[in-house]
Design a protein around this motif. Structure first.
Motif, PDB file in Angstrom:
ATOM      1  N   ILE A 285       0.853  -1.249  -0.210  1.00 30.79           N
ATOM      2  CA  ILE A 285      -0.073  -0.034   0.034  1.00 30.79           C
ATOM      3  C   ILE A 285       0.925   1.165   0.100  1.00 30.79           C
ATOM      4  O   ILE A 285       2.039   1.120   0.898  1.00 30.79           O
ATOM      5  N   VAL A 286       0.641   2.194  -0.912  1.00 32.65           N
ATOM      6  CA  VAL A 286       1.505   3.519  -0.823  1.00 32.65           C
ATOM      7  C   VAL A 286       0.552   4.701  -0.720  1.00 32.65           C
ATOM      8  O   VAL A 286      -0.710   4.782  -1.102  1.00 32.65           O
ATOM      9  N   TRP A 287       1.180   5.480   0.308  1.00 33.68           N
ATOM     10  CA  TRP A 287       0.434   6.728   0.371  1.00 33.68           C
ATOM     11  C   TRP A 287       1.240   7.932  -0.145  1.00 33.68           C
ATOM     12  O   TRP A 287       2.490   7.843   0.561  1.00 33.68           O
ATOM     13  N   ALA A 288       0.783   8.620  -0.930  1.00 34.63           N
ATOM     14  CA  ALA A 288       1.619   9.582  -1.525  1.00 34.63           C
ATOM     15  C   ALA A 288       0.474  10.799  -2.246  1.00 34.63           C
ATOM     16  O   ALA A 288      -0.390  10.474  -2.383  1.00 34.63           O
ATOM     17  N   HIS A 289       1.050  11.990  -2.320  1.00 37.53           N
ATOM     18  CA  HIS A 289       0.387  13.045  -3.230  1.00 37.53           C
ATOM     19  C   HIS A 289      -0.432  12.500  -4.666  1.00 37.53           C
ATOM     20  O   HIS A 289       0.488  11.626  -5.145  1.00 37.53           O
ATOM     21  N   ASN A 290      -1.206  12.936  -4.913  1.00 36.96           N
ATOM     22  CA  ASN A 290      -1.884  12.473  -6.356  1.00 36.96           C
ATOM     23  C   ASN A 290      -0.775  12.960  -7.275  1.00 36.96           C
ATOM     24  O   ASN A 290      -0.832  12.073  -8.506  1.00 36.96           O
ATOM     25  N   THR A 291      -0.128  13.640  -7.384  1.00 39.22           N
ATOM     26  CA  THR A 291       1.034  14.281  -8.417  1.00 39.22           C
ATOM     27  C   THR A 291       1.863  12.981  -8.436  1.00 39.22           C
ATOM     28  O   THR A 291       2.699  12.692  -9.736  1.00 39.22           O
ATOM     29  N   HIS A 292       2.128  12.201  -7.466  1.00 40.56           N
ATOM     30  CA  HIS A 292       3.016  11.096  -7.653  1.00 40.56           C
ATOM     31  C   HIS A 292       2.227   9.772  -7.911  1.00 40.56           C
ATOM     32  O   HIS A 292       2.889   8.968  -8.744  1.00 40.56           O
ATOM     33  N   ILE A 293       1.068   9.577  -7.414  1.00 45.83           N
ATOM     34  CA  ILE A 293       0.503   8.129  -7.715  1.00 45.83           C
ATOM     35  C   ILE A 293      -0.517   8.309  -9.005  1.00 45.83           C
ATOM     36  O   ILE A 293      -0.600   7.056  -9.280  1.00 45.83           O
ATOM     37  N   GLY A 294      -1.166   9.379  -9.319  1.00 47.74           N
ATOM     38  CA  GLY A 294      -1.953   9.384 -10.297  1.00 47.74           C
ATOM     39  C   GLY A 294      -0.922   9.329 -11.742  1.00 47.74           C
ATOM     40  O   GLY A 294       0.081  10.245 -11.849  1.00 47.74           O
ATOM     41  N   ASP A 295      -1.315   8.625 -12.481  1.00 46.77           N
ATOM     42  CA  ASP A 295      -0.477   8.370 -13.619  1.00 46.77           C
ATOM     43  C   ASP A 295      -0.121   9.597 -14.308  1.00 46.77           C
ATOM     44  O   ASP A 295      -0.893  10.381 -15.011  1.00 46.77           O
ATOM     45  N   ALA A 296       1.193   9.813 -14.656  1.00 42.26           N
ATOM     46  CA  ALA A 296       1.631  11.137 -15.126  1.00 42.26           C
ATOM     47  C   ALA A 296       1.329  11.320 -16.588  1.00 42.26           C
ATOM     48  O   ALA A 296       1.163  12.228 -17.077  1.00 42.26           O
ATOM     49  N   GLY A 297       1.512  10.050 -17.395  1.00 47.87           N
ATOM     50  CA  GLY A 297       0.993  10.047 -18.468  1.00 47.87           C
ATOM     51  C   GLY A 297      -0.087  10.344 -19.086  1.00 47.87           C
ATOM     52  O   GLY A 297      -0.384  10.759 -20.176  1.00 47.87           O
ATOM     53  N   ALA A 298      -1.142  10.614 -18.172  1.00 45.37           N
ATOM     54  CA  ALA A 298      -2.520  11.295 -18.365  1.00 45.37           C
ATOM     55  C   ALA A 298      -2.476  12.670 -17.883  1.00 45.37           C
ATOM     56  O   ALA A 298      -3.794  13.195 -17.803  1.00 45.37           O
ATOM     57  N   THR A 299      -1.565  13.293 -17.822  1.00 43.49           N
ATOM     58  CA  THR A 299      -1.195  14.551 -17.256  1.00 43.49           C
ATOM     59  C   THR A 299      -0.705  15.618 -18.079  1.00 43.49           C
ATOM     60  O   THR A 299       0.466  14.989 -18.821  1.00 43.49           O
ATOM     61  N   GLU A 300      -0.531  16.782 -17.895  1.00 45.28           N
ATOM     62  CA  GLU A 300       0.507  17.720 -18.685  1.00 45.28           C
ATOM     63  C   GLU A 300       1.835  17.546 -17.967  1.00 45.28           C
ATOM     64  O   GLU A 300       2.640  17.903 -18.816  1.00 45.28           O
ATOM     65  N   MET A 301       2.024  16.950 -16.985  1.00 46.69           N
ATOM     66  CA  MET A 301       3.458  16.476 -16.577  1.00 46.69           C
ATOM     67  C   MET A 301       4.327  15.966 -17.565  1.00 46.69           C
ATOM     68  O   MET A 301       5.389  15.996 -17.668  1.00 46.69           O
ATOM     69  N   VAL A 403      -3.528  21.001 -12.261  1.00 47.70           N
ATOM     70  CA  VAL A 403      -2.752  20.018 -13.371  1.00 47.70           C
ATOM     71  C   VAL A 403      -3.853  19.553 -14.369  1.00 47.70           C
ATOM     72  O   VAL A 403      -4.871  18.697 -13.863  1.00 47.70           O
ATOM     73  N   LYS A 404      -3.875  19.976 -15.559  1.00 49.04           N
ATOM     74  CA  LYS A 404      -4.663  19.202 -16.575  1.00 49.04           C
ATOM     75  C   LYS A 404      -4.373  17.847 -16.801  1.00 49.04           C
ATOM     76  O   LYS A 404      -3.302  17.246 -16.939  1.00 49.04           O
ATOM     77  N   SER A 405      -5.348  17.054 -16.549  1.00 48.31           N
ATOM     78  CA  SER A 405      -5.452  15.344 -16.455  1.00 48.31           C
ATOM     79  C   SER A 405      -6.659  15.042 -17.258  1.00 48.31           C
ATOM     80  O   SER A 405      -7.869  15.628 -17.361  1.00 48.31           O
ATOM     81  N   ILE A 406      -6.403  13.883 -17.936  1.00 44.12           N
ATOM     82  CA  ILE A 406      -7.361  13.003 -18.497  1.00 44.12           C
ATOM     83  C   ILE A 406      -7.781  12.120 -17.384  1.00 44.12           C
ATOM     84  O   ILE A 406      -7.387  10.973 -16.956  1.00 44.12           O
ATOM     85  N   ILE A 407      -8.833  12.479 -16.395  1.00 48.63           N
ATOM     86  CA  ILE A 407      -9.030  11.949 -15.114  1.00 48.63           C
ATOM     87  C   ILE A 407      -9.336  10.177 -15.180  1.00 48.63           C
ATOM     88  O   ILE A 407      -8.643   9.516 -14.485  1.00 48.63           O
ATOM     89  N   PRO A 408      -9.989   9.760 -16.225  1.00 45.11           N
ATOM     90  CA  PRO A 408     -10.193   8.480 -16.212  1.00 45.11           C
ATOM     91  C   PRO A 408      -9.112   7.449 -16.364  1.00 45.11           C
ATOM     92  O   PRO A 408      -9.145   6.267 -16.316  1.00 45.11           O
ATOM     93  N   PHE A 409      -8.151   8.131 -17.075  1.00 44.08           N
ATOM     94  CA  PHE A 409      -6.701   7.190 -17.327  1.00 44.08           C
ATOM     95  C   PHE A 409      -5.748   7.676 -16.338  1.00 44.08           C
ATOM     96  O   PHE A 409      -4.704   7.111 -16.166  1.00 44.08           O
TER      97      PHE A 409
END
Length: 443
Positions: A285-301, A403-409
């Motif tokens: 189980i990992v606890w971290a900020h959304n910017t770390h755990i939400g797939d960066a490939g689906a964001t402007e990152m 952060v612009k994101s494609i949320i479902p992905f």
């Protein structure tokens, strides 16, 4: 999965607000009690890695809901450890507490030793409550099967070096000479990472070779360190932290993408080392900020060349589940600048056409969303998604915190709390040590 690369400019500037609201209404499961997590637990199934995010490091509800989910995963699904966005040495002290190793201390005593700013991330009453639950859960379990608590982050250069020096003084005087040589390389910088980063730009030699030699020495001698196997692993991990921290601080001045990728690569390597240490069937189980755990490939990152542990884990492990968290408005603990005194701040209502605004319009209450339902709606248009850091200025939020994101992905599931409250730090000023009335928060 570089989804953001596929979005045309005119599409990225158009948010289908009404369509999103309609889909959110259909996909939202009301969230009040532990049993309301059943659809999420079912979705997790036999997953090996579950990552639990947060839209800020200072929100009470993000911590308590992550604790609720983690308790169920440990108790019902056999998860072996929690790894968090925290420093390895500090979190390892809490790991020893929940496993009842070493001197008898309280969770408050252990967490008050978390001295690196921002202290409130882990030195808070929410973590005290969870740590006490975890310690109690571990009591009847054999040593090899106790649930662990570890830090993934890379910041603790000096602290990790000090742990290594103390250990080698007692266990390996020959290796201590190698460690002392590496430690002395940093001595002129007086524990100031910024000074080292700036100096490395103007000298041909860095401390990297000495750090790599230390890591190689410890790795070679690890099998000879008798006794506590986890303590030997702890020492090798501290050496790895020191090596990667040196690299991280050296790349700080090259730009955000360079240092960010060094940091998240280290976090991912640490996660994989922990999985290997706990065995081939271990689950994390990992606890971290959304910017770390939400797939960066689906964001402007992704446009900046940045990746994160959510994306890296998805690439390597198919059985990874990413769960984001967010809020429409409320309270938060943060500082106005790096190193500032922590304070309670107001989180304003989310800006128009953001993901949080859509959720407020479509749900208007706390809810759980399963992303497979939204993927079926083909919602592949980026939308602003709030991200609050430890440094926060609410008056500038609309310009800097989305952060612009494609949320479902980006996620497999999302937990939305319409109105949130601030975390309860152990050392908040000027209130000092103030136990919240609702402690221990139902744990």
């Amino acid at each position: 999965m570089m989804l953001m690369k596929r979005i045309k400019k005119n599409e990225a500037e158009t948010v289908p607000n009404g369509y999103y609201i309609k889909q959110v209404k259909n996909a939202c499961h009301e969230l009040k009690h532990d049993k309301d997590l059943d659809p999420l637990i079912k979705r997790i199934g036999d997953a090996r890695i579950v990552m639990l995010g947060e839209a800020s490091h200072g929100t009470h509800e993000f911590y308590t809901w992550r604790a609720r989910i983690s308790r169920r995963l440990i108790d019902e699904q056999g998860f072996n450890f929690i790894a968090v966005e925290g420093d390895w040495p500090d979190c390892y002290a809490l790991n020893r507490y929940v496993k009842q190793y070493g001197a008898e201390m309280t969770a408050v005593d252990v967490l008050k030793q978390f001295n690196r700013w921002p202290t409130w991330m882990w030195a808070n009453w929410e973590i005290v409550a969870f740590a006490d639950w975890l310690k109690k859960y571990n009591q009847p379990i054999s040593t090899q099967r106790k649930i662990g608590f570890y830090g993934l982050d890379v910041y603790s250069l000096w602290e990790s070096m000090e742990v290594i020096m103390q250990y080698l003084k007692k266990n390996d005087p020959d290796a201590l000479a190698v460690a002392r040589e590496a430690f002395n390389c940093f001595e002129p910088y007086k524990k100031d990472e910024g000074r080292y980063a700036r100096a490395s730009r103007f000298v041909s030699e860095s401390c990297e070779p000495k750090m790599l030699r230390l890591l190689a020495t410890i790795h070679e001698k690890m099998p000879r360190y008798d006794g506590d196997i986890e303590q030997a692993f702890n020492m090798e991990q501290n050496a790895l932290v020191a090596v990667n921290a040196e690299k991280y601080y050296r790349t700080m001045l090259k730009g955000d993408a360079h240092s960010w990728n060094v940091r998240d690569s280290h976090m991912q390597d640490t996660l994989e080392r922990l999985l290997l240490f706990h065995g081939p069937r271990s689950k994390a189980i990992v606890w971290a900020h959304n910017t770390h755990i939400g797939d960066a490939g689906a964001t402007e990152m992704a446009d900046e060349g940045m990746y994160n542990i959510g994306e890296l884990s998805r690439r390597k492990y198919n059985d990874t589940v990413l769960i984001g968290f967010g809020t429409y408005k409320g309270g938060v603990i943060a500082g106005e600048y790096w190193g500032d005194d922590m304070k309670k701040m107001t989180v304003p209502e989310a800006k128009q056409d953001s993901w949080e605004h859509v959720l407020h319009q479509g749900a208007s209450h706390s809810c759980l969303l399963m992303m497979n339902q939204l993927k079926e709606s083909a919602l592949e248009v980026p939308i602003g998604h709030r991200a609050i850091g430890v440094v926060y200025r609410p008056e500038y939020e609309r310009a800097a915190n989305y952060v612009k994101s494609i949320i479902p992905f980006r996620y497999d599931a999302f937990i939305f709390i319409d109105e949130t409250t601030a975390l309860h730090p152990l050392h908040i000023q000027p209130d000092n040590l103030e136990i919240p009335e609702t402690y221990p928060f139902g744990i």
